[in-house]
Design a protein around this motif. Sequence first.
Motif, short mmCIF file in Angstrom:
data_model
loop_
_atom_site.label_atom_id
_atom_site.label_comp_id
_atom_site.label_asym_id
_atom_site.label_seq_id
_atom_site.Cartn_x
_atom_site.Cartn_y
_atom_site.Cartn_z
N PRO A 1 -3.57 -12.00 -8.70
CA PRO A 1 -3.46 -12.63 -10.02
C PRO A 1 -4.17 -11.91 -11.14
O PRO A 1 -3.57 -11.64 -12.17
CB PRO A 1 -4.03 -14.02 -9.79
N ALA A 2 -5.45 -11.57 -10.97
CA ALA A 2 -6.16 -10.91 -12.07
C ALA A 2 -5.87 -9.43 -12.11
O ALA A 2 -5.48 -8.89 -13.12
CB ALA A 2 -7.65 -11.15 -11.92
N SER A 3 -6.01 -8.76 -10.95
CA SER A 3 -5.90 -7.30 -10.96
C SER A 3 -4.50 -6.85 -11.32
O SER A 3 -4.33 -5.91 -12.08
CB SER A 3 -6.29 -6.75 -9.58
N VAL B 1 0.94 3.57 -5.58
CA VAL B 1 1.64 2.34 -5.22
C VAL B 1 0.66 1.17 -5.14
O VAL B 1 0.94 0.06 -5.58
CB VAL B 1 2.39 2.52 -3.89
N GLN B 2 -0.52 1.43 -4.59
CA GLN B 2 -1.51 0.37 -4.44
C GLN B 2 -2.28 0.10 -5.73
O GLN B 2 -3.03 -0.87 -5.81
CB GLN B 2 -2.48 0.75 -3.32
N GLY B 3 -2.07 0.94 -6.71
CA GLY B 3 -2.79 0.79 -7.98
C GLY B 3 -1.86 0.52 -9.14
O GLY B 3 -1.13 -0.49 -9.16
N ARG B 4 -1.89 1.43 -10.12
CA ARG B 4 -1.18 1.19 -11.36
C ARG B 4 0.34 1.08 -11.20
O ARG B 4 0.99 0.26 -11.84
CB ARG B 4 -1.50 2.30 -12.37
N PHE B 5 0.92 1.91 -10.36
CA PHE B 5 2.38 1.86 -10.20
C PHE B 5 2.81 0.51 -9.62
O PHE B 5 3.77 -0.10 -10.10
CB PHE B 5 2.86 2.99 -9.29
N ALA C 1 9.52 -0.73 -3.61
CA ALA C 1 9.71 -2.10 -3.14
C ALA C 1 8.46 -2.68 -2.50
O ALA C 1 8.31 -3.90 -2.42
CB ALA C 1 10.86 -2.14 -2.14
N GLU C 2 7.54 -1.83 -2.07
CA GLU C 2 6.36 -2.30 -1.33
C GLU C 2 5.55 -3.36 -2.07
O GLU C 2 5.09 -4.32 -1.44
CB GLU C 2 5.47 -1.11 -0.98
N PRO C 3 5.37 -3.28 -3.38
CA PRO C 3 4.59 -4.32 -4.06
C PRO C 3 5.18 -5.73 -3.94
O PRO C 3 4.49 -6.72 -4.18
CB PRO C 3 4.59 -3.85 -5.53
N PHE C 4 6.45 -5.82 -3.57
CA PHE C 4 7.11 -7.13 -3.48
C PHE C 4 7.16 -7.66 -2.06
O PHE C 4 7.77 -8.70 -1.80
CB PHE C 4 8.54 -7.02 -4.04
N SER C 5 6.53 -6.97 -1.12
CA SER C 5 6.65 -7.35 0.28
C SER C 5 6.12 -8.76 0.55
O SER C 5 6.60 -9.45 1.46
CB SER C 5 5.92 -6.33 1.16
N ALA C 6 5.14 -9.21 -0.21
CA ALA C 6 4.57 -10.53 0.04
C ALA C 6 5.52 -11.66 -0.33
O ALA C 6 5.36 -12.79 0.14
CB ALA C 6 3.26 -10.69 -0.73
N PHE C 7 6.49 -11.38 -1.17
CA PHE C 7 7.43 -12.42 -1.60
C PHE C 7 8.54 -12.66 -0.58
O PHE C 7 9.18 -13.71 -0.59
CB PHE C 7 8.07 -12.05 -2.94
N PHE C 8 8.80 -11.67 0.28
CA PHE C 8 9.96 -11.71 1.18
C PHE C 8 9.52 -11.72 2.63
O PHE C 8 8.43 -11.24 2.97
CB PHE C 8 10.87 -10.49 0.93
N ASP C 9 10.40 -12.20 3.48
CA ASP C 9 10.13 -12.12 4.92
C ASP C 9 10.24 -10.69 5.41
O ASP C 9 9.59 -10.30 6.38
CB ASP C 9 11.11 -13.01 5.68
N GLU C 10 11.10 -9.92 4.74
CA GLU C 10 11.26 -8.52 5.16
C GLU C 10 11.77 -7.70 3.98
O GLU C 10 12.57 -8.17 3.18
CB GLU C 10 12.24 -8.42 6.33
N VAL C 11 11.26 -6.46 3.91
CA VAL C 11 11.72 -5.51 2.90
C VAL C 11 12.34 -4.32 3.64
O VAL C 11 11.69 -3.72 4.51
CB VAL C 11 10.58 -5.03 1.99
N VAL C 12 13.58 -4.01 3.30
CA VAL C 12 14.29 -2.88 3.92
C VAL C 12 14.60 -1.89 2.82
O VAL C 12 15.33 -2.20 1.88
CB VAL C 12 15.58 -3.35 4.61
N ALA D 1 1.27 -2.34 -9.81
CA ALA D 1 1.09 -3.38 -10.83
C ALA D 1 2.18 -3.31 -11.89
O ALA D 1 2.67 -4.34 -12.38
CB ALA D 1 -0.29 -3.22 -11.47
N ALA D 2 2.56 -2.08 -12.25
CA ALA D 2 3.63 -1.92 -13.24
C ALA D 2 4.95 -2.48 -12.73
O ALA D 2 5.70 -3.15 -13.46
CB ALA D 2 3.79 -0.44 -13.61
N MET D 3 5.25 -2.24 -11.44
CA MET D 3 6.48 -2.78 -10.87
C MET D 3 6.46 -4.31 -10.88
O MET D 3 7.46 -4.95 -11.23
CB MET D 3 6.66 -2.26 -9.43
N LEU D 4 5.32 -4.91 -10.50
CA LEU D 4 5.23 -6.36 -10.51
C LEU D 4 5.39 -6.93 -11.91
O LEU D 4 5.95 -8.01 -12.10
CB LEU D 4 3.90 -6.81 -9.90
N SER D 5 4.90 -6.19 -12.89
CA SER D 5 5.02 -6.68 -14.27
C SER D 5 6.47 -6.67 -14.75
O SER D 5 6.80 -7.33 -15.72
CB SER D 5 4.17 -5.81 -15.21
N ARG D 6 7.34 -5.92 -14.03
CA ARG D 6 8.76 -5.87 -14.41
C ARG D 6 9.62 -6.80 -13.55
O ARG D 6 10.84 -6.73 -13.61
CB ARG D 6 9.28 -4.43 -14.27
#
Length: 783
Positions: A770-772, A612-616, A653-664, A618-623
């Motif tokens: 951004p880069a990673s 989750v903290q690595g390739r997976f 959903a964890e990779p998107f936590s920074a975009f939202f006030d809360e992830v459920v 990043a792959a989710m964010l790319s989608r």
Amino acid sequence: MTDATPTDPTTTPADSAFSLGSSHVLLTGATGFVGQAVLERLLSSHPDTRVSLLIRPKSRTTGETRLQTLLKKPVFRTWREAVGEAEVERTIRERLTVIQGDLANPGELPGDIDVVLHGASTVSFDPPIDEAFQTNVDGATGLYGALLASGSDPHVVHVSTAYVGGMRKGVSPEAPLEHEIDWRAENAAAKSARRRVEMASRQPEVLRGLLAKSRAKLGKVGPQAVAADAEAARIEWVTKRLIDHGRIRAESLGWTDVYTLTKAFAERAAEELWGTAGHRLSIVRPSIIESALRHPFPGWLDGFKVADPLIMAYGRGQLPEFPGVPDSILDVIPVDFVVNAILAAAVTPAPVDEPRYYQVVSGARNPLPFHTMYENVKEFFTENPMPGDDGGIAVPSWRFPGGRSVERTLRLQERIASVADQAVIRMPSNPRTRQWTETLRRRQQGLDQLRYFAELYRAYVQTELIFDDRNTRALHASIPDELKADRGFDVAEIDWHEYFQSIHFPSITGLTKAFAKRPAGRARAKRALPVRSDVLAVFDFEGTVVESNLVEQYLWMRLGMTPKAQWPQEFASLLVSVPAYLRAERRDRGEFIRTLVRRYKGIRVEELQELVQGRFGAAMLSRAIPDALDRVAQHRAAGHRTVLVTGAMSSAAEPFSAFFDEVVAGEMHASKGVLTGYLAAPPLVDEARAAWLREYAAGHGANLTQSYGYGDSLADVAWLKLLGNATVVNPDTDLYRHAQRMKWTVEDWTRRSSDRPVAPANLALLPDAPASASEEGDRSSAT
């Protein structure tokens, strides 16, 4: 009836001679179309009358309040302006009295009534049979029973319809109806019909079929949605059968529909209970009543009347053909002519035990063939087309091929529409298929409307009846010459072309201006989001925020943990399971999630977190869907609390936590650091998500009616309907259709593309992304 000394200095001797004087008038149906116009005439032309109005309270609205609202309608505008507001208030106070009640149970009536103008009735051609009898027949018996109990002996003017004679050919005389039907027995049978149909609707075989259809349609939304839909379908089942019951019973007795049948029985009740029982009775039978020719002003109309829905459907291009007989007579009469005839009948002395009959019609002296009416409608909408998507709507040309030909064409078109609809349902949802869905919906709506109008109006556009009006002509002749221009009803003076082109058609099209479609290129500008702190913005995940699904996420996860040599085996195993997953997904979103989670059994939690903290991740964010993250940022800028809610696992959903006030999100059960293949709690989907949302809003002091929701699947309906601002995003076909019915916003959010980065303005929210993230996304794309 008492003669009055005129109090108005402008009153002429003719006014006094042809007047109700100081009579006490009881008026029923005052809130209806004809009733409004009758009341206006009593107020403006019979200033010494006292009027008691039988008005039924509605909910918490009293009869007095309904009268106050009524008197502000356009029909009274000319009178109010002429007399001034002080006189209006005096009139309400001194001349008008509200009797709260309904016709079936009018309560105690005054004992000094001189004239009764009874015009209240249902105006629908095809109500359920029990409702038609209750309003028209029980209304008549209730009124006459109350009059007998009151001690009053008024002259009653009973308003009926010219079509009360039923399905006949030739001349329809101004005389009592010829039938020997026991109207009391028919009334009792009609009242028992609802009880019998209601009992039938609760039988297991009926409920089983309704439930099956509701599950197929709304199974993904949840059991309560299915139950509510099935119950709504049962109620509709009952209503349709009661409507059919009325239609068939009327036809079996020789009437066109249950409306004319019950009006005939109401006439018979009036005759038996009043007109031949030692009292005075006049029966007025108007034909198809439409907008005013002159009074209170040309074109006055209170909503669409009998022929108007058919006219407007033609103008919208929804009636390519119609089963009318071109040389049949369409009998139309302006409403002010009807009102003038009613009051003329009231003024004219009536003998005891000898009911008088007046047919206020146009067909005998000023006939309007159906083909002439069609030519008038075509001419008007050709010169004044209704607005459409691509300019004015072109109206069709009718050939009048006959009822059987139209029915065959209609059945064929219905089959074609059904086949096309089933084909579109099976296609992937995208803007083009949604456009096809909308086109098919409009087409089906047009076919449904054509069938409804063909059945409803067939008797009126194929009639071979000519209504005799000798009594009515004599009644008109009795009006003083100086009053005929204002209070007369000579149909020979009507120029039908002028009436339709300059008065009636502009009037009915004017009623639709507020609902006309916007011309092409003038789309409504999107409003900025309001700034407030008590609002939620709730986003679904798969298909709404990220272009990914649970199977794809599992595959990424599993392949990231599996040597390449074992990939074919994993692909094969997953492929075998896909049909079962699809069946589960169609039945229930929660069942699908539980079934898929079984495949995670044996995975170590620590290993999963590393991915989750690595390739997976990043792959989710790319989608991610760029438009989704842009919308999230807009809500956060407006101070709204943004919440990402998903039935999927928190790992996705964890990779998107920074975009939202809360992830459920959902959690998988683990034992000793290893996933067991079970969920830690039931999945947060459909109605479970709706229940969660209510609790969440209460806990955060959020106003759901002002909040926002975004979803892409039919399963999201359960919680989207709780929010005042629901938006469906790239919806599947079932959700798109539901959204159209609910008038929800539908948006197409841009998917990923090679030349558009993932929400660049928002990636800065990720501490070191951004880069990673970009690099990892590139490396993971092959995976």
